[in-house]
Every structure is written in C-alpha cells, then in structure tokens.
Design a protein around this motif. Structure first.
Motif, short mmCIF file in Angstrom:
data_model
loop_
_atom_site.label_atom_id
_atom_site.label_comp_id
_atom_site.label_asym_id
_atom_site.label_seq_id
_atom_site.Cartn_x
_atom_site.Cartn_y
_atom_site.Cartn_z
N ASN A 3 -26.26 52.65 18.36
CA ASN A 3 -26.73 52.67 19.75
C ASN A 3 -26.28 53.95 20.46
OD1 ASN A 3 -24.07 52.14 20.16
ND2 ASN A 3 -24.37 50.33 21.44
N LEU A 4 -26.64 54.06 21.73
CA LEU A 4 -26.43 55.34 22.42
C LEU A 4 -24.97 55.70 22.57
CD1 LEU A 4 -29.17 55.28 25.22
CD2 LEU A 4 -29.25 56.29 22.96
N THR A 5 -24.13 54.72 22.91
CA THR A 5 -22.71 55.06 23.10
C THR A 5 -22.09 55.47 21.78
OG1 THR A 5 -22.41 52.68 23.16
CG2 THR A 5 -22.05 53.87 25.22
N ALA A 6 -22.50 54.81 20.70
CA ALA A 6 -21.97 55.20 19.39
C ALA A 6 -22.42 56.61 19.04
CB ALA A 6 -22.42 54.22 18.32
N ARG A 7 -23.67 56.91 19.35
CA ARG A 7 -24.18 58.25 19.04
C ARG A 7 -23.47 59.31 19.88
NH1 ARG A 7 -30.49 57.45 19.54
NH2 ARG A 7 -30.44 55.28 18.90
N PRO B 106 -24.03 55.77 13.50
CA PRO B 106 -23.99 55.30 14.89
C PRO B 106 -25.36 54.76 15.31
CG PRO B 106 -23.99 57.70 14.82
CD PRO B 106 -23.93 57.23 13.41
N TYR C 218 -31.21 43.81 17.65
CA TYR C 218 -31.29 45.21 18.05
C TYR C 218 -31.28 46.12 16.82
CZ TYR C 218 -29.85 49.81 19.55
OH TYR C 218 -29.78 51.17 19.70
N ASP D 141 -20.58 59.31 20.86
CA ASP D 141 -19.16 59.38 20.56
C ASP D 141 -18.85 60.24 19.35
OD1 ASP D 141 -16.76 58.51 21.64
OD2 ASP D 141 -16.43 57.20 19.92
N HIS D 142 -19.87 60.89 18.83
CA HIS D 142 -19.65 61.65 17.59
C HIS D 142 -20.00 63.11 17.76
CE1 HIS D 142 -19.66 57.70 15.92
NE2 HIS D 142 -19.21 58.20 14.81
N ARG E 182 -19.88 50.25 21.35
CA ARG E 182 -20.52 51.07 20.33
C ARG E 182 -20.94 50.23 19.14
NH1 ARG E 182 -15.84 54.46 18.96
NH2 ARG E 182 -14.74 53.04 20.35
N LEU E 183 -22.07 50.57 18.56
CA LEU E 183 -22.55 49.81 17.40
C LEU E 183 -22.84 50.78 16.26
CD1 LEU E 183 -23.47 47.04 16.33
CD2 LEU E 183 -25.78 47.63 17.06
N TYR E 184 -22.26 50.48 15.10
CA TYR E 184 -22.45 51.33 13.92
C TYR E 184 -23.01 50.50 12.77
CZ TYR E 184 -19.17 54.37 16.39
OH TYR E 184 -18.55 55.15 17.31
N HIS F 268 -28.45 48.61 23.46
CA HIS F 268 -28.92 49.96 23.14
C HIS F 268 -28.14 51.00 23.94
CE1 HIS F 268 -31.43 53.31 22.19
NE2 HIS F 268 -31.83 53.46 23.45
#
Lengths: 447, 656
Positions: free
Chosen positions: B17-21, B15, A434, B23-24, A49-51, A330
């Motif tokens: 990227n997709l996995t971060a998004r 968030p 990215y 996850d919320h 995950r990237l925040y 992504h």
C-alpha cells in the motif's frame, strides 16, 4: 527488483519484550501476518503499512524476524507518538435541529431523538450562532461541513432551509458543504430542491425491504416508513439528486440475510449503502452481544466477497463499509482516534450546548462548551488525551488499533468493547481483499 | 516484481500500500527512467531519441530513420551474410516492407509497405512490433520500386516469416536477389526474431548501444534538432530574436538564412511555413552552421568574443580596498536611487496605473515612468546588498550619498586607483527625465564584463578579487552570489532604460514631462518639501540602524524603511502634482560610515519622529484637503512605525 529497507534495525523480537515509549507493549501488537489468495502479507501497525512477502519468508522464522526487525520501529520515529494531538481547528459541526422524531424505531439510541430528555426544537438564533461559531473556529480558507441531525431533522424543516442559506451566504470565499441524516419519511419537493441546490450529502436510514424495514422502523402513528422513503426517492429523480445520496442500514441481531438486504437497498438507486450494527439501544433484544458479532462478521464478509468479485470484474459496487476500508488500507490511514469527535467534529444540541458528537448529545461527560460563549478547548484537549488509542487497554496491545482507533466513544462508554474480534476479523478480510484487488488487472482504482 | 511471482530461494518483500511504498528507498532508477518510458509525443524526445533504440531491431542490421525518404540500412555485419557493408556504402538499401505482429493487431502477422513514407513513419511501425518473428524486404531506392509486384513481395515475406518460425527463435532466413549482369542487389528478404534491446537484468544491452548512441540526436547545438527548439524550451541558450551585430537591425530571426547576416534586411513573413523556408535547414545546421552561428550577448549577435585576460594577482583588490570600493559604491547606489526617483516624479504619469480606457500616450508615459521607478526600487535593493556585503566583511554600513558618480579614488578613500581605467566622474544631479537624462541612465547602467570599466566594472573587479583570493576572503561563498546578482541586474537595467527611451521616443518632452513651477514654493509646499526630506533622512537613518543591529532586527527594520519610503512617495506625488519636485536635501550632518550604538539609534529615532510629526501637524493645519487627509493618515502610521522601531532597537543589544 531488490528493496532496500531503510527502517532502523532492531534486536529480534525475542530480545526485546518491550517498550513503545516507556511502557511495556507487546511486539505482537506491531504486526499481523495475513494469508491472502495472492500470498502472505505482513501488516505493520505503525503507519498501517502492508507488504506482500514470499511464502518462503513467511515460513522462515529467523528471516521473518529479521524482516520484522527492519520494518518495525519502536521509538520516537513512529508515526504516532504517545502525545495526544493538539486540538485541531473545527471542520464540521452538526446541528441537532429537532430533538424529536416521527418514528418509533425499536433500537433508537437517541430515545426517539429526545436523548432521554424532553422533545425540543432548535431556535433559528442557535442555529445561526452555531454556523458563526463553525466559521470562526475553522482554519482559514478550509472547507467546512454543516450537518443536520436529530431526532428527525426534517421535523424542523424551516430551520434546515434557513440555516443552509445562512451558512451559504455567510461563508465568504470558503467552501461549505452540508450533510443531513434523515429517516426520509418527511421529505417534500422543496427539501429535495434545497439538497440539489447546495452541496448536500443526504443519508437515509432504511433497513431492507418493505417487511423488514417496517418491522424495525415503524412510524409513530402507524403506516409504512418504507413506502414513504420510496416516495421520497421519486422526488430526487424529479427535482434533482444531492451530491451524494447514501443509505444507512441499521443492523440488529434480528436482521437476516445481509447480502440480500444489501442488494435490495442498492437496487433502490442510492449512490452507496452501508451497514451499522446496533450496539447501544434501550432495547436489549435489538442490540448486539459479543456472540452476535460472530455471525455479523460472517455476514459482512459474505457481503464483502460479493463486492470484491464485482470490483475484480471491473463493475462498481458501492458497499460503503468495504470501500471505505479498502481505501483506508490503500492509503495506509493511521490514527490514534476512531473519528473526529471532540476534535475537528462537534455537535450542538437544541439549546446551543456543544458535545463531542451527535450520539453524545446531552451527555455531560462529553460537554464541549456552548456556541454562544465559546468552545471548551480544555475539555476537547482532555478528551483527546484520554482517548488516545495507545493509552487504552486492551487497544494498545492490538495490531489493528490505528485503523480502528479504539472504537466509538458512545458505544465504548456505554457497553465496553464488545466488537473487537469482529473489527479485527473485518479488517483482516479487507486487507486480504485489498491485496487481491491491488494485484488484479481489472481493478485500476489504485494504479 | 510482486512477491507472489517469487523466484526460487529469493526472499522478497514487496510494499503493497501507499505508506509501505513511501517508506522505502529503492536502489536503482525508477521505472519511469526506463528507455521505453521516454517521451514519445515529440521528437527527438527528452531523455533519448527513441528512434535510436529501433536502429538495431534486427541483429546485424543498423537502420537510419532520420530522413525524409524512408528508413535506410546504414550498416550491416554479423550474423548477416547475404549483404556486405561494401555493397551498401555507395548504394544504400531502403526498408520497403515488413511482415510481423504489432501491438494493435497482435493475433495475426500483418504486412506494411513503406512506399512514400518518411523515416519517422517507418520507425513508428517498427516501434509497435511485438517480440518475435519479423520479415523485412529491402531494396536500393526510396519507397517500393522493385521488380517484384506487391503480391509476390507478400508471398516472399510470408515464406521467410514462416520458415523462420519453423527454424526457432535464433533462425535467420536470408535471400538476396542480384542483377545478373552487374551483381547489384535488386532486393533482399531477411527474417529474424526482433532483437531485445534490454538484457536479462533489464538494462540496455551494452553491445547494441555504445555510450552516446541513444542521445546522439537529442536537442543540442551540434545536432539538427537545435533548429526546432524555441526559447523557453530546453535549449535555453538559443535565442529566437536578436539584434544584428552592427546594431542596425533589431528583432531579426536568429536562424535567418541569408549570406550576409549583418546587412541583409529580414523578410517580413508571418506564415509559419514561409518563415521556416527562410531559416537555416536541418542540413545547414548539421553541416557546420551550428559552428558558424554567432555568439549572442545582451541580445546582440557578435562574431568576435574575447574573454578579458584574468588580471594578475597584483591587480586584485586587497580586502581593505574591496571594503573601500563597496563603501563608495553603496553611496553611488544611493545617489542613483535619488536621481531615478526625481526623474519619476518629473513625468506626467500618475502614481497608480491609468484606467483601462486611458489614451495610448497616457499608458505609454505611465509604463515608461513605472519602468524607471522599478529600476529605482532595484537600486534600493543593490544599496541594501552592498551594505550586506559590508556587514559580512565586518565593515560599518555606508549610507551616505555620493556627490560624484564614477569618482576617481582620492588618497584618503582607501580605494585603489587604476590608471588604465576610465572613470565616469559625473557630479550628482537631479534632472527631469529628458532625453539627455535617459542617455545618462543608459550610460551609467551599461554592462561591462571587463573589470575596471564603468560602474558595473567596479563590481566585476570586486567579484574577481573575492573569487580568486579565497584566503583573503573566507566569506567568499556568501559574498559572491550577492555581487553576481548586482552585476546581473545591472544588465537588465541597461535594457530597461533602453526600452524606456524607445517607448518615449515618439513623444516630445513637453508631452510627457510636468511643467515645473517657476515661482518660489508656497508655505504649504515648503511644508511638503520639509516632510519629504524628513522621510528621506529617516530612511537613511533606519537603514544605518538596521546594518548596525544586523540580522537581529529580523527584517523588521527594513520593512519599516520600505513603509517610510511609501509615505515619502505619496508626499512626493502630491508635491509633484503642484509642479514642485522633492529636493532630496542632505541633512545638516550627513551620515558617516560608522556603527550606531543603541543609545544613539534611540535618540536619533525620537528626534526624527518628532520632526516628521511636526511637519505633518503643520501640514494638517495649513494644507489643502488632500494634504490634510494625507497628513492625517500618515500621522497615525508614522507614530505606530516609530514606536515599533524604538521597541526593536530597545530589545537589541549593543554589539556592532
């Protein structure tokens, strides 16, 4: 907009010096703070995950720890557990149709295709049995990929043609795709028509302009391999292109000026161009040492910046290493293995023996059965258990492990992990790129 | 909002990227629920009527766009001073022209005149306005009909616009020109900044939009757009085609505009516009027709609709009576299945669909017969559901066949006798699909929303008794949906049998019915008859075993019953093709309403398997080629099936 983070809350990093599962694991292995031109980001290993975070947040230790405590999960809720994955159905099988080559590349890991043994060609019976095996082992209705490797597969042209048609006529309703890795020096019109008729990905090895390519990739009997590739490329424009026409540039410590090489090869009309550093080679002067990776990283980032600028300005730039990384970041790709070797991907040698991948042909430690008698599920299962990235040192202490997967089995078993800093550096650059791309208005690929 | 657009002191995390998004969970509504994201490719829209947002694009002015003759000023108030609400009450002002910046031409302001444009066209221009200064010209008639020429109008609007820009975002420029003698407005120019319809928090400004304001013109029966919705669009409760109330006219337009909707014949108009002219208009709908349109029940209009009085508590069935009623109703379902199947075999229809080039009669006969067969299959499901409800109630299965359909309760049945009720009381009978039989099928499936009328009413009585007595029926929530389904599907059966009758009405009975043999059955036919009966009894037994074992069989037993049914179907067709119909004879000892023990089930299965195999073997010995072939394939199938059945029963325990 306020965000409600719904990960379970943990004690602050100071309070737990511990464990993923039952073993000690560093908290630092779970995240990475990355400064980017569009502000600081946190990359969380679990689920990749990237925040984006506030500057203020990145500078407040207590707030940062609180946020990390909410983002990081250290228990069974993690996406990747310690258990190895179950052996998946076969998806892709490469056939080493010719364990021989018409070239004498200085760096060839495959010993001119012989993999240390005698030069030999696969029989039609083995090729057909391999395809039968692939079709029977694949998941119901799922597409499959038949690969042709070598050596130089086009030394055994008749078999490539026969096996392609055999697979296409025996796959029923199932979709079958093909891939071929070739030095591009032997292609004729019939071959090119075949690649156009069936869904082929053709990957041609080429190392730069005429001078540098021919230096690294000499023909066995003399002559310019570059000239021959250019002739082959003309055939594609006459007889039709394959689904994907890729260039693979093999990089050695002797390769100079990667950005120029990249631009040159891209100008030849390939759909995409990618670099691969030589790690395992019989010739030490052409394989990378730890130190060589430092300058390689700088060169790769230089190439990456070119790609980033082009994409930000809305222009395509098919630099495979960069685009693949951006796409995986992504999507948040996370996996405990570097590739599908031994799992959904296997490779067959000329005699029908199956190995974990085309690089590991004839290596008994990676033998996975025989197309006649069946796949060795136990060996596949053991490989997956052994190579789980959370079970390996130093991988399990690395924040980048689920994007890297622990490194190529072929390289790691022969030379160890020389390129870890390079891999982390490259991933960090790509994450930053990215972040820039995804906040750029011009690049709409992610929206 | 991305974190790099950080506001002071707010510690944000975004968030990327997709996995971060993924996850919320984000509080609040998603961005696609914002008003400007509403559906705009049709009107009035799905979530809200976007025209209503732009009603208040200028402070103090409320415009109305739902009209053919342009946009009118419907209300006026503070801070506007040049026009009063009294003035526009009897003499509305139309929006004639507008000067401002819009999305397509955002550098320089543009001028738009609205002569001969409808409200929607005007709205579209306003909708595209960018934030900032706007000047409008209003006048007292549709279109642009002022004493001003268009050049002067533009000059005025520009001047009002430019003065407003100089005055700042809150500045309002107003000019009202009146006739000297009458003081009636000739035209008005107003320049303001376009108002924000969202407040600082991004929510709709509550002072601009009272509750219901944005949705008031959505598609609902009491608004005009009800006219535009066709079936399967969102007004699912508005039919397109109905039968008239007296039943004399079929397939008439529900929105037909005739004074006597019952008697006037519908006009046959195929063009869209022509048809629209014969329908109630928007104005008709808004002005009361929405209240006058009749209720439609079972595709038929009805001006009177009364809800049956809820029975008093003393009229409800007790738990035992519900069980007794269901026990009886299951046997009725059984009887109907057999009657329907017999009728199916009586027609000339083939078992499989006719070839594409078959003549029309062949296709009609097949379609009608197949409809009856499908209803029979539905009844098998009802038979099963009735037994499932019995199972839920802890009662033993009921698989016997009723000898009388709609039978009045006997004292020993435990059913409740209702003296006010009409009982059909028709003896079970196997009849070919004659017209008389069709009428009977229609009658028996006739719907009844009233408790205690007809068969359907018996289920309604059960439904109400269970529904209103939760204390007596703790299993209420599991029972109600099943009973409702039986009732609802029964309504469909009524319609389907009616359509069977319609489609066969052009054929004479001899055109579509088999000619039945009058001779006694041959020995082969006797064997086939025996086989059909053996299968029939087998199905009964398997179902009784199923409901004795219950869910523990995992549905396998019911599957076995279905497969046996298929074998019976195959044998019956073979028999029917020779002019002999299966007789569905009762076994020497018909099933009683009890739980079977495992031991009993096993011995029953063994005996039945032997009977079937005997019949098949003798058929194979003496039958025709077709019969031999069928016997052969069914022998293997039956052997495997019975082995499986015994395995299932063996692995079950003996609990009822």
């Amino acid at each position: 907009m306020s965000l409600q983070l719904v990960q379970l809350t943990l004690p602050s990093p100071h309070e737990h010096a511990s464990p993923i599962g039952t073993e000690n694991q560093s908290f630092n292995a779970e995240y990475r703070i990355i400064e980017t031109p569009v502000g600081p980001h946190i990359f969380i290993a679990d689920q990749s995950r990237l925040y984006a975070i506030d500057n203020a947040l990145s500078h407040s230790e207590s707030e940062l720890h609180r946020a990390l405590g909410e983002l990081i999960v250290l228990n069974e809720e993690r996406a990747i557990g310690l258990a190895p994955i179950a052996v998946p159905p076969l998806h892709s099988l490469s056939l080493n149709v010719a364990q021989a080559c018409n070239m004498a590349c200085s760096y060839c890991y495959a010993d001119e295709g012989r993999f240390g043994g005698k030069a030999r060609l696969m029989s039609e019976e083995i090729a057909f049995r391999s395809i039968d095996r692939l079709l029977s082992e694949a998941a119901e209705g799922e597409p499959v990929v038949v690969g042709f490797m070598g050596g130089e597969p086009m030394l055994h042209r008749e078999l490539v043609h026969a096996a392609t048609r055999y697979a296409a006529s025996h796959c029923g309703e199932r979709e079958v795709r093909f891939s071929l890795t070739t030095n591009g020096t032997l292609l004729n019109a019939c071959d090119v028509q075949l690649f156009h008729e069936f869904p082929f990905t053709v990957q041609i090895s080429i190392d730069g302009d005429r001078e540098s390519n021919d230096l690294a990739r000499p023909m066995l009997g003399g002559g310019s391999s570059y000239d021959r590739i250019i002739e082959s490329l003309k055939l594609f424009s006459i007889h039709g292109r394959p689904k994907q026409l890729s260039a693979r540039v093999t990089v050695t410590p002797l390769t100079r000026d990667l950005p120029s090489v990249l631009r040159h090869v891209m100008s030849l009309g390939f759909d995409d161009v990618g670099f691969a550093p030589v790690v395992v080679s019989p010739n030490l002067s052409t394989s990378f040492s730890s130190r060589d990776f430092e300058s390689f990283l700088a060169d790769m980032i230089a190439c990456g910046r070119i790609a980033l600028d082009e994409l930000k300005n809305g222009r395509p730039f098919p630099f495979t290493n960069f685009l693949t990384a951006i796409d995986e970041i992504h999507k948040g790709t996370h996996r405990p293995y570097p590739c599908g070797a031994g799992a959904a991907y296997l490779s067959v040698n000329a005699e029908g023996e199956v190995y974990a991948c085309h690089r590991l042909i004839d290596d008994p430690a990676f033998a996975m059965g025989n197309v006649r008698t069946g796949l060795d599920q136990e060996s596949r299962s053991k490989l997956l258990a052994r190579m789980h990235v959370d079970r390996m040192e130093p991988c399990r202490g690395c924040w980048a492990r689920y994007l890297c997967g622990g490194g190529c089995y072929h390289e790691v078993t022969r030379r160890g992990r020389l390129g870890c800093d390079y891999i982390r550096g490259w991933i960090e650059f790509c994450i930053s790129a990215y972040a820039e791309l995804s906040s750029s208005n011009q690049y709409t690929h992610f929206s | 909002m991305p974190a790099n657009n950080s506001e002071a002191n707010a510690l944000k995390i975004f968030p990327r990227n997709l996995t971060a998004r993924a996850d919320h969970i984000v509080r609040g509504n998603p961005t696609n629920s914002r008003p400007e994201s509403g559906v705009q490719n049709c009107f009035p829209g799905l979530e809200l009527d976007l025209r209503n947002i732009e009603q208040v694009f200028l402070r103090g002015l409320v415009f109305e766009y739902h009209r053919e003759d342009g946009a009118i000023l419907s209300r006026v108030g503070s801070p506007i001073r040049s026009v009063t609400s009294e003035e526009i009450t009897n003499r509305p002002l139309y929006l004639w022209a507008m000067y401002g910046r819009n999305k397509t031409d955002d550098d320089e302001p543009s001028l738009w005149g609205f002569r001969s444009q409808n409200g929607l066209d005007v709205w579209a221009k306003i909708h595209d306005l960018l934030p900032g200064r706007v000047a409008v010209l209003l006048g007292p008639a549709p279109g642009f009909s002022s004493p001003l020429d268009s050049g002067s109008a533009e000059t005025l609007l520009r001047a009002a616009y430019d003065n407003g820009v100089l005055g700042g975002s809150d500045a309002i420029v107003e000019l009202a020109v009146r006739e000297e003698s009458t003081s009636l407005i000739q035209y008005v120019v107003i320049s303001q900044n376009r108002s924000d319809y969202l407040d600082q928090q991004g929510v709709l400004a509550p002072d601009l939009f009272p509750p219901g304001e944005l949705t008031k013109s959505l598609c609902a029966p009491w608004v005009y757009d009800f006219r535009d919705c066709v079936c399967f669009y969102w007004a699912s409760n508005k039919p397109d085609i109905v039968d008239s109330e007296n039943g004399k006219q079929s397939f008439v337009n529900f929105l037909r505009k005739v004074s006597d909707r019952t008697e006037s014949p519908p006009q046959d108009v195929t063009q869209y516009r022509g048809r629209r002219n014969l329908e109630l208009s928007y104005e008709n709908m808004v002005n009361g027709w929405w209240e006058k349109l009749p209720v439609v029940l079972n595709d038929r209009e009805s001006t009177s609709f009364s809800v049956a009085p809820t029975p008093s508590l003393t009229e409800y069935l007790t738990r035992d009576q519900v069980i007794a009623e269901l026990t009886y109703l299951a046997t009725v379902e059984h009887a109907l299945i057999v009657e329907y199947l017999y009728a199916v075999y009586s027609t000339l229809a083939s078992r499989l669909p006719p070839a594409a080039d078959a003549d029309e009669n062949t296709r009609t006969i097949f379609a009608a017969t197949n409809e009856v067969f499908r209803v029979a299959v539905d009844e098998m499901r009802h038979f099963r559901w009735a037994n499932e409800v019995l199972k839920i109630l802890g009662a033993p299965p009921s698989v016997d066949r009723a000898s009388t359909i709609g039978q009045p309760p006997t004292p020993e049945s435990g059913r409740k006798l209702n003296l006010t009720r009409k009982y059909i009381s028709r003896p079970f009978a196997l009849k070919p699909l004659t017209r008389e039989t069709q009428d009977w099928f229609i009658e028996v499936e006739a719907p009844s929303q009233v408790a205690n009328q007809d068969l359907d009413g018996m289920y309604v009585a059960i439904l109400e008794s269970v529904n209103f007595q939760p204390d007596l029926f703790p299993e209420r929530d599991r029972i109600l949906p099943v009973i409702k389904l039986i009732i609802d599907e029964g309504h469909g059966h009524f319609n389907r049998f009616s359509s069977v009758k319609r489609s066969l009405s052009n054929l004479s009975e001899s055109d579509y019915l088999r000619e039945l043999s009058t001779n006694p059955p041959t020995p082969q036919q006797e064997k086939l008859l025996d086989l059909c009966d053996a299968y029939y009894h087998s199905i009964e037994e398997v179902i009784q075993i199923t409901f004795s074992i219950g869910d523990r069989s995992g549905g396998l037993l019911l599957k076995a019953a279905v497969r046996t049914m298929e074998s019976m179907h195959e044998a019956s067709y073979l028999l029917a093709s020779q002019g002999v119909l299966p007789m569905f004879r009762r076994p020497p000892t018909p099933p009683t309403s009890t739980h079977f023990s495992r031991q009993h089930s096993l011995s029953m299965l063994k005996a039945r398997s032997a009977t079937i195999q005997d019949s098949l073997q003798s058929l194979e010995a003496i039958g025709s080629e077709d019969e031999k072939q069928m016997a052969n394939s069914q022998m293997a199938r039956t052997a495997a099936l019975y082995q499986q059945l015994q395995d299932i029963v063996n692995s079950s325990d003996d609990r009822p």
